[in-house]
Design a protein around this motif. Sequence first.
Motif, PDB file in Angstrom:
ATOM      1  N   ILE A  58       0.858  -1.183   0.000  1.00 53.55           N
ATOM      2  CA  ILE A  58       0.000   0.000   0.000  1.00 53.55           C
ATOM      3  C   ILE A  58       0.897   1.236   0.000  1.00 53.55           C
ATOM      4  O   ILE A  58       1.839   1.317   0.781  1.00 53.55           O
ATOM      5  N   THR A  59       0.594   2.178  -0.872  1.00 55.31           N
ATOM      6  CA  THR A  59       1.256   3.478  -0.860  1.00 55.31           C
ATOM      7  C   THR A  59       0.170   4.512  -0.583  1.00 55.31           C
ATOM      8  O   THR A  59      -0.887   4.484  -1.217  1.00 55.31           O
ATOM      9  N   PHE A  60       0.446   5.388   0.384  1.00 57.51           N
ATOM     10  CA  PHE A  60      -0.535   6.404   0.736  1.00 57.51           C
ATOM     11  C   PHE A  60       0.152   7.658   1.255  1.00 57.51           C
ATOM     12  O   PHE A  60       1.316   7.625   1.651  1.00 57.51           O
ATOM     13  N   THR A  61      -0.591   8.757   1.227  1.00 62.48           N
ATOM     14  CA  THR A  61      -0.125  10.006   1.808  1.00 62.48           C
ATOM     15  C   THR A  61      -0.805  10.153   3.162  1.00 62.48           C
ATOM     16  O   THR A  61      -2.048  10.114   3.239  1.00 62.48           O
ATOM     17  N   ALA A  62      -0.015  10.281   4.209  1.00 58.94           N
ATOM     18  CA  ALA A  62      -0.541  10.347   5.572  1.00 58.94           C
ATOM     19  C   ALA A  62      -1.357  11.616   5.779  1.00 58.94           C
ATOM     20  O   ALA A  62      -0.958  12.696   5.350  1.00 58.94           O
ATOM     21  N   ASN A  92       3.497  -4.500  13.842  1.00 61.37           N
ATOM     22  CA  ASN A  92       4.128  -3.187  13.854  1.00 61.37           C
ATOM     23  C   ASN A  92       4.351  -2.741  12.407  1.00 61.37           C
ATOM     24  O   ASN A  92       5.205  -3.283  11.705  1.00 61.37           O
ATOM     25  N   ALA A  93       3.557  -1.765  11.965  1.00 65.05           N
ATOM     26  CA  ALA A  93       3.628  -1.312  10.569  1.00 65.05           C
ATOM     27  C   ALA A  93       4.922  -0.570  10.264  1.00 65.05           C
ATOM     28  O   ALA A  93       5.282  -0.401   9.102  1.00 65.05           O
ATOM     29  N   CYS A  94       5.628  -0.138  11.304  1.00 66.66           N
ATOM     30  CA  CYS A  94       6.899   0.574  11.106  1.00 66.66           C
ATOM     31  C   CYS A  94       8.041  -0.420  10.904  1.00 66.66           C
ATOM     32  O   CYS A  94       8.748  -0.350   9.903  1.00 66.66           O
ATOM     33  N   THR A  95       8.190  -1.354  11.830  1.00 70.69           N
ATOM     34  CA  THR A  95       9.315  -2.290  11.726  1.00 70.69           C
ATOM     35  C   THR A  95       9.020  -3.446  10.776  1.00 70.69           C
ATOM     36  O   THR A  95       9.861  -3.806   9.966  1.00 70.69           O
ATOM     37  N   ALA A  96       7.830  -4.024  10.849  1.00 69.02           N
ATOM     38  CA  ALA A  96       7.507  -5.177  10.001  1.00 69.02           C
ATOM     39  C   ALA A  96       6.928  -4.764   8.655  1.00 69.02           C
ATOM     40  O   ALA A  96       7.060  -5.489   7.678  1.00 69.02           O
ATOM     41  N   GLY A  97       6.288  -3.597   8.595  1.00 69.16           N
ATOM     42  CA  GLY A  97       5.636  -3.167   7.365  1.00 69.16           C
ATOM     43  C   GLY A  97       6.433  -2.182   6.542  1.00 69.16           C
ATOM     44  O   GLY A  97       6.039  -1.823   5.440  1.00 69.16           O
ATOM     45  N   GLY A  98       7.564  -1.705   7.089  1.00 71.02           N
ATOM     46  CA  GLY A  98       8.447  -0.830   6.327  1.00 71.02           C
ATOM     47  C   GLY A  98       8.048   0.634   6.269  1.00 71.02           C
ATOM     48  O   GLY A  98       8.645   1.406   5.518  1.00 71.02           O
ATOM     49  N   MET A  99       7.050   1.049   7.074  1.00 73.00           N
ATOM     50  CA  MET A  99       6.674   2.462   7.077  1.00 73.00           C
ATOM     51  C   MET A  99       7.742   3.294   7.777  1.00 73.00           C
ATOM     52  O   MET A  99       8.501   2.789   8.586  1.00 73.00           O
ATOM     53  N   THR A 100       7.775   4.586   7.460  1.00 73.18           N
ATOM     54  CA  THR A 100       8.688   5.512   8.115  1.00 73.18           C
ATOM     55  C   THR A 100       7.980   6.106   9.328  1.00 73.18           C
ATOM     56  O   THR A 100       6.939   6.762   9.178  1.00 73.18           O
ATOM     57  N   CYS A 101       8.512   5.836  10.513  1.00 74.88           N
ATOM     58  CA  CYS A 101       7.907   6.335  11.747  1.00 74.88           C
ATOM     59  C   CYS A 101       8.931   7.139  12.524  1.00 74.88           C
ATOM     60  O   CYS A 101      10.114   6.806  12.490  1.00 74.88           O
ATOM     61  N   PRO A 102       8.517   8.195  13.225  1.00 75.37           N
ATOM     62  CA  PRO A 102       7.130   8.631  13.339  1.00 75.37           C
ATOM     63  C   PRO A 102       6.575   9.096  11.990  1.00 75.37           C
ATOM     64  O   PRO A 102       7.313   9.562  11.127  1.00 75.37           O
ATOM     65  N   VAL A 103       5.261   8.937  11.856  1.00 75.89           N
ATOM     66  CA  VAL A 103       4.577   9.321  10.625  1.00 75.89           C
ATOM     67  C   VAL A 103       4.386  10.835  10.628  1.00 75.89           C
ATOM     68  O   VAL A 103       3.888  11.402  11.600  1.00 75.89           O
ATOM     69  N   VAL A 104       4.801  11.467   9.551  1.00 81.15           N
ATOM     70  CA  VAL A 104       4.670  12.918   9.393  1.00 81.15           C
ATOM     71  C   VAL A 104       3.490  13.196   8.474  1.00 81.15           C
ATOM     72  O   VAL A 104       3.329  12.536   7.437  1.00 81.15           O
ATOM     73  N   LYS A 105       2.653  14.163   8.854  1.00 83.95           N
ATOM     74  CA  LYS A 105       1.506  14.535   8.027  1.00 83.95           C
ATOM     75  C   LYS A 105       1.976  14.900   6.626  1.00 83.95           C
ATOM     76  O   LYS A 105       3.001  15.549   6.455  1.00 83.95           O
ATOM     77  N   ASN A 106       1.243  14.443   5.630  1.00 85.93           N
ATOM     78  CA  ASN A 106       1.500  14.664   4.198  1.00 85.93           C
ATOM     79  C   ASN A 106       2.715  13.907   3.666  1.00 85.93           C
ATOM     80  O   ASN A 106       3.127  14.126   2.534  1.00 85.93           O
ATOM     81  N   SER A 107       3.296  13.016   4.466  1.00 88.07           N
ATOM     82  CA  SER A 107       4.417  12.210   3.977  1.00 88.07           C
ATOM     83  C   SER A 107       3.881  11.034   3.165  1.00 88.07           C
ATOM     84  O   SER A 107       2.788  10.536   3.406  1.00 88.07           O
ATOM     85  N   THR A 108       4.659  10.603   2.183  1.00 89.19           N
ATOM     86  CA  THR A 108       4.305   9.415   1.414  1.00 89.19           C
ATOM     87  C   THR A 108       4.790   8.201   2.190  1.00 89.19           C
ATOM     88  O   THR A 108       5.962   8.118   2.569  1.00 89.19           O
ATOM     89  N   GLN A 109       3.875   7.277   2.445  1.00 95.07           N
ATOM     90  CA  GLN A 109       4.182   6.081   3.215  1.00 95.07           C
ATOM     91  C   GLN A 109       4.019   4.839   2.336  1.00 95.07           C
ATOM     92  O   GLN A 109       3.098   4.774   1.506  1.00 95.07           O
ATOM     93  N   HIS A 110       4.911   3.896   2.528  1.00 96.12           N
ATOM     94  CA  HIS A 110       4.840   2.603   1.834  1.00 96.12           C
ATOM     95  C   HIS A 110       4.741   1.532   2.913  1.00 96.12           C
ATOM     96  O   HIS A 110       5.571   1.475   3.812  1.00 96.12           O
ATOM     97  N   TYR A 111       3.720   0.700   2.793  1.00 94.81           N
ATOM     98  CA  TYR A 111       3.508  -0.395   3.729  1.00 94.81           C
ATOM     99  C   TYR A 111       3.506  -1.685   2.925  1.00 94.81           C
ATOM    100  O   TYR A 111       2.871  -1.778   1.877  1.00 94.81           O
ATOM    101  N   SER A 112       4.214  -2.695   3.418  1.00 94.60           N
ATOM    102  CA  SER A 112       4.265  -3.986   2.739  1.00 94.60           C
ATOM    103  C   SER A 112       4.226  -5.098   3.776  1.00 94.60           C
ATOM    104  O   SER A 112       4.945  -5.036   4.781  1.00 94.60           O
ATOM    105  N   GLN A 113       3.382  -6.087   3.541  1.00 91.18           N
ATOM    106  CA  GLN A 113       3.260  -7.202   4.486  1.00 91.18           C
ATOM    107  C   GLN A 113       2.985  -8.481   3.725  1.00 91.18           C
ATOM    108  O   GLN A 113       2.089  -8.530   2.886  1.00 91.18           O
ATOM    109  N   SER A 114       3.761  -9.522   4.013  1.00 91.44           N
ATOM    110  CA  SER A 114       3.502 -10.846   3.448  1.00 91.44           C
ATOM    111  C   SER A 114       2.720 -11.665   4.463  1.00 91.44           C
ATOM    112  O   SER A 114       2.981 -11.580   5.665  1.00 91.44           O
TER     113      SER A 114
END
Length: 150
Positions: A58-62, A92-114
């Motif tokens: 999933i790619t999204f803008t926070a 944990n979407a940050c460590t296991a899902g690869g998101m950049t945390c802390p999440v910054v408003k309007n940042s592009t986030q990439h989440y990946s989970q198998s």
Amino acid sequence: MSPTRATLVLLAVVPLALGIHYKDCGSKGATVSSVQIKPCGNGPKCILIRGKSATLDITFTAGEESKSATASVHGKVSGVPFFVPFDLPNDNACTAGGMTCPVVKNSTQHYSQSIAIKKIFPPVSALVKWEILDENKNDMICLLIPVQLR
């Protein structure tokens, strides 16, 4: 039809054929730009093969800031009136899902989970509810994805 027009039509149709079908179920200010499940196919339901693994990207803008992010997954099997929780090995979407945390408003986030599609799962149609929750357990994003287990 001219070759140029045919190319434009093809370029307009191909992304639709490659995307999966999903519905936003309450993303809080976030804008989802891409959702993919590999392997999946391109029909109205994502085909998941029992005994195999699938990866959700999933790619999204926070839409807001958050110190942390947690994934939550539920499934609703045809004929059952409620969603049943699905345990992830690490939510944990940050460590296991690869998101950049802390999440910054309007940042592009990439989440990946198998996830493993276990053979013990029955071959059914289901609706998967996949959420990324903020530090207060409120939805950052919420997606409903129709799947078929085979």
